[in-house]
Write a protein that holds these residues in place. Structure first.
Motif, PDB file in Angstrom:
ATOM      1  N   GLU A 123       6.876  74.520 184.222  1.00 35.57           N
ATOM      2  CA  GLU A 123       6.641  73.091 184.131  1.00 35.57           C
ATOM      3  C   GLU A 123       7.445  72.462 184.964  1.00 35.57           C
ATOM      4  N   GLY A 124       6.779  71.433 185.701  1.00 29.44           N
ATOM      5  CA  GLY A 124       7.462  70.377 186.669  1.00 29.44           C
ATOM      6  C   GLY A 124       8.681  69.869 186.071  1.00 29.44           C
ATOM      7  N   CYS A 125       9.817  69.560 186.727  1.00 32.36           N
ATOM      8  CA  CYS A 125      10.906  68.855 186.213  1.00 32.36           C
ATOM      9  C   CYS A 125      11.604  68.114 187.272  1.00 32.36           C
ATOM     10  N   ASN A 126      12.464  67.292 186.784  1.00 34.61           N
ATOM     11  CA  ASN A 126      13.374  66.625 187.972  1.00 34.61           C
ATOM     12  C   ASN A 126      14.392  66.613 187.463  1.00 34.61           C
ATOM     13  N   ILE A 127      15.641  66.785 188.547  1.00 34.83           N
ATOM     14  CA  ILE A 127      16.964  67.015 188.255  1.00 34.83           C
ATOM     15  C   ILE A 127      17.903  65.919 188.709  1.00 34.83           C
ATOM     16  N   SER A 128      18.959  65.493 188.024  1.00 32.42           N
ATOM     17  CA  SER A 128      19.889  64.499 188.747  1.00 32.42           C
ATOM     18  C   SER A 128      21.374  65.058 188.488  1.00 32.42           C
ATOM     19  N   LEU A 129      22.052  65.119 189.639  1.00 39.31           N
ATOM     20  CA  LEU A 129      23.241  65.793 189.552  1.00 39.31           C
ATOM     21  C   LEU A 129      24.251  64.685 189.435  1.00 39.31           C
ATOM     22  N   SER A 130      25.263  64.896 188.549  1.00 41.61           N
ATOM     23  CA  SER A 130      26.256  64.028 188.416  1.00 41.61           C
ATOM     24  C   SER A 130      27.155  63.663 189.689  1.00 41.61           C
ATOM     25  N   SER A 131      27.667  62.488 189.812  1.00 44.73           N
ATOM     26  CA  SER A 131      28.116  62.027 190.864  1.00 44.73           C
ATOM     27  C   SER A 131      29.505  62.987 191.445  1.00 44.73           C
ATOM     28  N   ASP A 132      30.155  63.660 190.438  1.00 43.74           N
ATOM     29  CA  ASP A 132      31.224  64.486 190.521  1.00 43.74           C
ATOM     30  C   ASP A 132      30.802  65.935 190.980  1.00 43.74           C
ATOM     31  N   GLY A 133      29.385  66.328 190.610  1.00 41.93           N
ATOM     32  CA  GLY A 133      28.796  67.452 191.152  1.00 41.93           C
ATOM     33  C   GLY A 133      29.027  68.600 190.083  1.00 41.93           C
ATOM     34  N   LYS A 134      29.655  68.286 188.772  1.00 40.15           N
ATOM     35  CA  LYS A 134      30.051  68.963 187.723  1.00 40.15           C
ATOM     36  C   LYS A 134      28.960  69.378 186.731  1.00 40.15           C
ATOM     37  N   SER A 135      27.805  68.381 186.565  1.00 40.03           N
ATOM     38  CA  SER A 135      26.876  68.670 185.672  1.00 40.03           C
ATOM     39  C   SER A 135      25.743  68.119 186.382  1.00 40.03           C
ATOM     40  N   PHE A 136      24.391  68.595 185.461  1.00 40.76           N
ATOM     41  CA  PHE A 136      23.343  67.975 185.777  1.00 40.76           C
ATOM     42  C   PHE A 136      22.359  67.778 184.587  1.00 40.76           C
ATOM     43  N   TYR A 137      21.281  66.741 184.696  1.00 36.56           N
ATOM     44  CA  TYR A 137      20.667  66.562 183.478  1.00 36.56           C
ATOM     45  C   TYR A 137      19.170  66.767 184.198  1.00 36.56           C
ATOM     46  N   LEU A 138      18.390  67.559 183.348  1.00 42.86           N
ATOM     47  CA  LEU A 138      17.118  68.147 183.969  1.00 42.86           C
ATOM     48  C   LEU A 138      16.084  67.595 182.845  1.00 42.86           C
ATOM     49  N   VAL A 139      15.020  67.010 183.180  1.00 41.39           N
ATOM     50  CA  VAL A 139      14.041  66.591 182.171  1.00 41.39           C
ATOM     51  C   VAL A 139      12.670  66.999 182.694  1.00 41.39           C
ATOM     52  N   THR A 140      11.554  67.651 181.851  1.00 38.65           N
ATOM     53  CA  THR A 140      10.612  68.185 182.445  1.00 38.65           C
ATOM     54  C   THR A 140       9.323  67.065 182.293  1.00 38.65           C
ATOM     55  N   GLU A 141       8.338  67.275 182.886  1.00 34.13           N
ATOM     56  CA  GLU A 141       7.083  66.559 182.693  1.00 34.13           C
ATOM     57  C   GLU A 141       6.563  66.073 181.537  1.00 34.13           C
ATOM     58  N   THR A 142       6.856  67.070 180.511  1.00 29.68           N
ATOM     59  CA  THR A 142       6.542  66.369 179.051  1.00 29.68           C
ATOM     60  C   THR A 142       7.683  65.934 178.158  1.00 29.68           C
ATOM     61  N   GLY A 143       8.886  65.667 178.887  1.00 20.27           N
ATOM     62  CA  GLY A 143      10.076  65.182 178.290  1.00 20.27           C
ATOM     63  C   GLY A 143      11.143  66.259 177.630  1.00 20.27           C
ATOM     64  N   LEU A 144      10.900  67.406 177.738  1.00 23.99           N
ATOM     65  CA  LEU A 144      11.923  68.119 177.339  1.00 23.99           C
ATOM     66  C   LEU A 144      13.212  67.973 178.199  1.00 23.99           C
ATOM     67  N   SER A 145      14.417  68.035 177.847  1.00 26.86           N
ATOM     68  CA  SER A 145      15.412  67.743 178.737  1.00 26.86           C
ATOM     69  C   SER A 145      16.736  68.365 178.319  1.00 26.86           C
ATOM     70  N   GLY A 146      17.835  68.498 179.071  1.00 27.29           N
ATOM     71  CA  GLY A 146      18.974  69.226 178.756  1.00 27.29           C
ATOM     72  C   GLY A 146      20.034  68.787 179.849  1.00 27.29           C
ATOM     73  N   ASN A 147      21.492  69.066 179.370  1.00 24.55           N
ATOM     74  CA  ASN A 147      22.395  68.968 180.541  1.00 24.55           C
ATOM     75  C   ASN A 147      22.875  70.381 180.857  1.00 24.55           C
ATOM     76  N   TYR A 148      23.239  70.504 182.036  1.00 23.16           N
ATOM     77  CA  TYR A 148      23.880  72.026 182.501  1.00 23.16           C
ATOM     78  C   TYR A 148      25.402  71.511 183.114  1.00 23.16           C
ATOM     79  N   TYR A 149      26.248  72.564 182.982  1.00 25.22           N
ATOM     80  CA  TYR A 149      27.627  72.525 183.611  1.00 25.22           C
ATOM     81  C   TYR A 149      27.686  73.556 184.428  1.00 25.22           C
ATOM     82  N   ARG A 150      28.510  73.296 185.446  1.00 24.55           N
ATOM     83  CA  ARG A 150      29.115  74.174 186.298  1.00 24.55           C
ATOM     84  C   ARG A 150      30.050  75.065 185.461  1.00 24.55           C
ATOM     85  N   LYS A 151      29.964  76.592 185.876  1.00 24.05           N
ATOM     86  CA  LYS A 151      30.709  77.537 185.266  1.00 24.05           C
ATOM     87  C   LYS A 151      31.991  77.468 185.869  1.00 24.05           C
TER      88      LYS A 151
END
Length: 151
Positions: A123-151
């Motif tokens: 599914e298509g998605c958009n990603i926005s990286l936080s200004s500090d580069g330690k996390s990003f927010y992903l949202v799909t075309e149908t509205g599924l979303s989640g936050n992800y964090y650098r390991k």
């Protein structure tokens, strides 16, 4: 002395419009700003049940653990044979601006009656990286979303 030119070539061939933009800057300075932030690296979801590594325009599953929420997730998709470690979970990532990308993310579908994975699909998605580069927010075309964090 800066010398710039921009040409626009528009032609119609067999009903197909072709647009070509060419830019030249023969000065050694670049007017384009580049972001130092990057998606390259290993990331995990908020519950820590899966990790993936992004390199270039794609990401791959690198570690999967059983779901702790009771909702089937990527470990269960692997157990069901839909995916395996090393498979892509992100593809076609292209920068769309400062700390933003678009691409495709692998999504899983499950049957709530038995909590069984029934399918995985892109599914298509958009990603926005936080200004500090330690996390990003992903949202799909149908509205599924989640936050992800650098390991």
């Amino acid at each position: 002395m800066k010398k710039k030119y921009l040409t626009l070539f528009l032609a119609v061939i067999l009903g197909l419009t072709i647009v070509s933009l060419n830019s030249c800057n023969d000065d050694k300075e670049s007017d384009e700003s580049t972001s130092t932030s990057s998606l390259t690296g290993t990331w995990k979801n908020s519950s820590g049940t899966y990790e993936f590594t992004i390199n270039g325009s794609s990401g791959t599953f690198t570690n999967l653990s059983p779901s702790t929420s009771g909702t089937p997730y990527w470990y269960e998709a692997m157990q069901a044979g839909f995916i395996k470690l090393g498979d892509k979970n992100l593809r076609n990532l292209v920068s769309t601006g400062n700390n933003t990308w678009k691409g495709d993310v692998l999504v899983n579908e499950y049957y709530t009656g038995t909590m069984t994975i029934t399918d995985v699909y892109w599914e298509g998605c958009n990603i926005s990286l936080s200004s500090d580069g330690k996390s990003f927010y992903l949202v799909t075309e149908t509205g599924l979303s989640g936050n992800y964090y650098r390991k």
